[in-house]
Write a protein that holds these residues in place. Structure first.
Motif, PDB file in Angstrom:
ATOM      1  N   ARG A 216      38.826  38.006  42.780  1.00  0.00           N
ATOM      2  CA  ARG A 216      37.896  38.240  41.667  1.00  0.00           C
ATOM      3  C   ARG A 216      37.173  36.960  41.278  1.00  0.00           C
ATOM      4  O   ARG A 216      35.991  36.982  40.903  1.00  0.00           O
ATOM      5  N   THR A 236      32.343  42.791  43.554  1.00  0.00           N
ATOM      6  CA  THR A 236      33.742  42.585  43.165  1.00  0.00           C
ATOM      7  C   THR A 236      34.019  43.054  41.741  1.00  0.00           C
ATOM      8  O   THR A 236      34.995  43.761  41.494  1.00  0.00           O
ATOM      9  N   ARG A 237      33.170  42.693  40.814  1.00  0.00           N
ATOM     10  CA  ARG A 237      33.418  43.072  39.423  1.00  0.00           C
ATOM     11  C   ARG A 237      33.411  44.586  39.254  1.00  0.00           C
ATOM     12  O   ARG A 237      34.241  45.151  38.530  1.00  0.00           O
ATOM     13  N   PHE A 240      36.646  46.076  40.824  1.00  0.00           N
ATOM     14  CA  PHE A 240      37.849  45.755  40.057  1.00  0.00           C
ATOM     15  C   PHE A 240      37.845  46.413  38.678  1.00  0.00           C
ATOM     16  O   PHE A 240      38.899  46.798  38.171  1.00  0.00           O
ATOM     17  N   ASP A 241      36.672  46.541  38.050  1.00  0.00           N
ATOM     18  CA  ASP A 241      36.598  47.147  36.724  1.00  0.00           C
ATOM     19  C   ASP A 241      36.605  48.674  36.774  1.00  0.00           C
ATOM     20  O   ASP A 241      37.103  49.328  35.851  1.00  0.00           O
TER      21      ASP A 241
END
Length: 326
Positions: A216, A236-237, A240-241
């Motif tokens: 991250r 990525t954000r 992951f979120d």
């Protein structure tokens, strides 16, 4: 009209099958991956998911069973070792074991200069000057130039490995668990160094790690692999979120975090991965993750989910919209 920039590296439908005494083992199956200049792509997944095999094919240390590998638009899949030599200087590797990666009988300076000698870069004096400059760039004092690898700490050894990788002016560096064997404080130093070098030298990274916090922090995009296939990818954000694949959700659920009162989040046993992944020698029909998936239904056993766009991510799950709605 300006031309569209050429991707630095493009893997298209690459597949790797190893022949074993127990039958065919599919390590990587139909992977697409694009590495742009100056970007960092993360590969995550359990051990045995095929991450390192993808990296070795990108580096052309392994030849794909099928599919193609393009470097700056040139298909290098079937090139001989001799023809690949200029390509190898463009692609460098930093492993998780710096002590094993360095030549123990060569000094630090000689270790850094050796790739330049192999690739015919500069005369001896120029190579030494460049090696000393790289040593300074990665934060090793000049007296370390004549030291041997065993005289350095693990973090210093990894800095030397990074300096050696940069000695041939690569476009892309593959980092395979490059900080996993280091102390946490040293990990932070190496990660900061890598980010500074990337900005300064416009480097591309392929970052392989089990540590999702590291991914991250450093990666622009991430691809989640399970049993040789990418099951989810995207920024990525966003991934992951808002994970859209059950496997991604399970991986993220296993990451503890600090709470505002100084404690640590309790991990919910029901949200963690249960059981072992299937054998790559006997991959199940349909979705390979179905035996460990809380969303699995009859369709999952009959039909293999293909990567498709759902919102901002590509995800291989029949019920991604249902997961998104949650």
């Amino acid at each position: 009209m300006s031309a569209i920039p050429q991707p630095l590296i493009e893997l298209s439908q690459i597949r790797k099958v190893f022949r074993t005494s127990h039958g065919a083992l599919t390590a990587v199956d139909s992977i697409d991956l694009i590495v742009e200049r100056g970007s960092t792509i993360g590969l995550v997944g359990e051990s045995g998911s095929g991450k390192s095999t993808v990296a070795r094919m990108l580096l052309r240390l392994l030849t794909p069973t099928s599919g193609s590998i393009r470097i700056l638009g040139e298909d290098v899949t079937g090139w001989s070792d001799k023809k690949l030599k200029p390509v190898r200087s463009m692609l460098q590797w930093v492993s998780q074991h710096p002590a094993a990666a360095l030549f123990p009988n060569l000094t630090v300076g000689q270790n850094i200069m050796e790739p330049m000698r192999i690739h015919g870069i500069g005369m001896a004096q120029e190579r030494q000057r460049k090696a000393r400059g790289l040593l300074a760039k990665v934060g090793i004092p000049q007296e370390g130039f004549h030291a041997f690898p065993h005289e350095l700490s693990g973090g210093q050894q990894q800095r030397v490995v990074i300096a050696r990788a940069l000695s041939v002016d690569p476009g892309c560096v593959v980092l395979d668990e490059a900080v996993s064997s280091l102390d946490v404080s040293v990990q932070a130093q190496i990660l900061n160094l890598l980010q500074d070098l990337q900005e300064e030298m416009n480097l591309s990274y392929l970052f392989i790690s089990h540590n999702l916090a590291v991914i991250r922090l450093v990666c622009d995009e991430v691809a989640v692999m399970f049993l040789g296939r990418v099951v989810e990818s995207g920024k990525t954000r966003e991934v992951f979120d808002h994970p859209l694949h059950p496997y991604t959700k399970k991986l993220l659920a296993a990451v503890p975090s600090f709470t505002p009162d100084g404690g640590v989040t309790q991990l919910d046993e029901s949200s963690l991965l249960q059981g072992d992944p299937p054998s790559p020698l006997n991959i199940p029909s349909g979705c390979a993750f179905r035996s460990r998936c809380p969303y699995a239904r009859e369709r999952c056993a009959q039909e293999r989910p293909l990567l498709r766009r759902v919102g901002t991510q590509d995800v291989a799950c029949h019920f991604a919209e249902e997961i998104a709605a949650e």
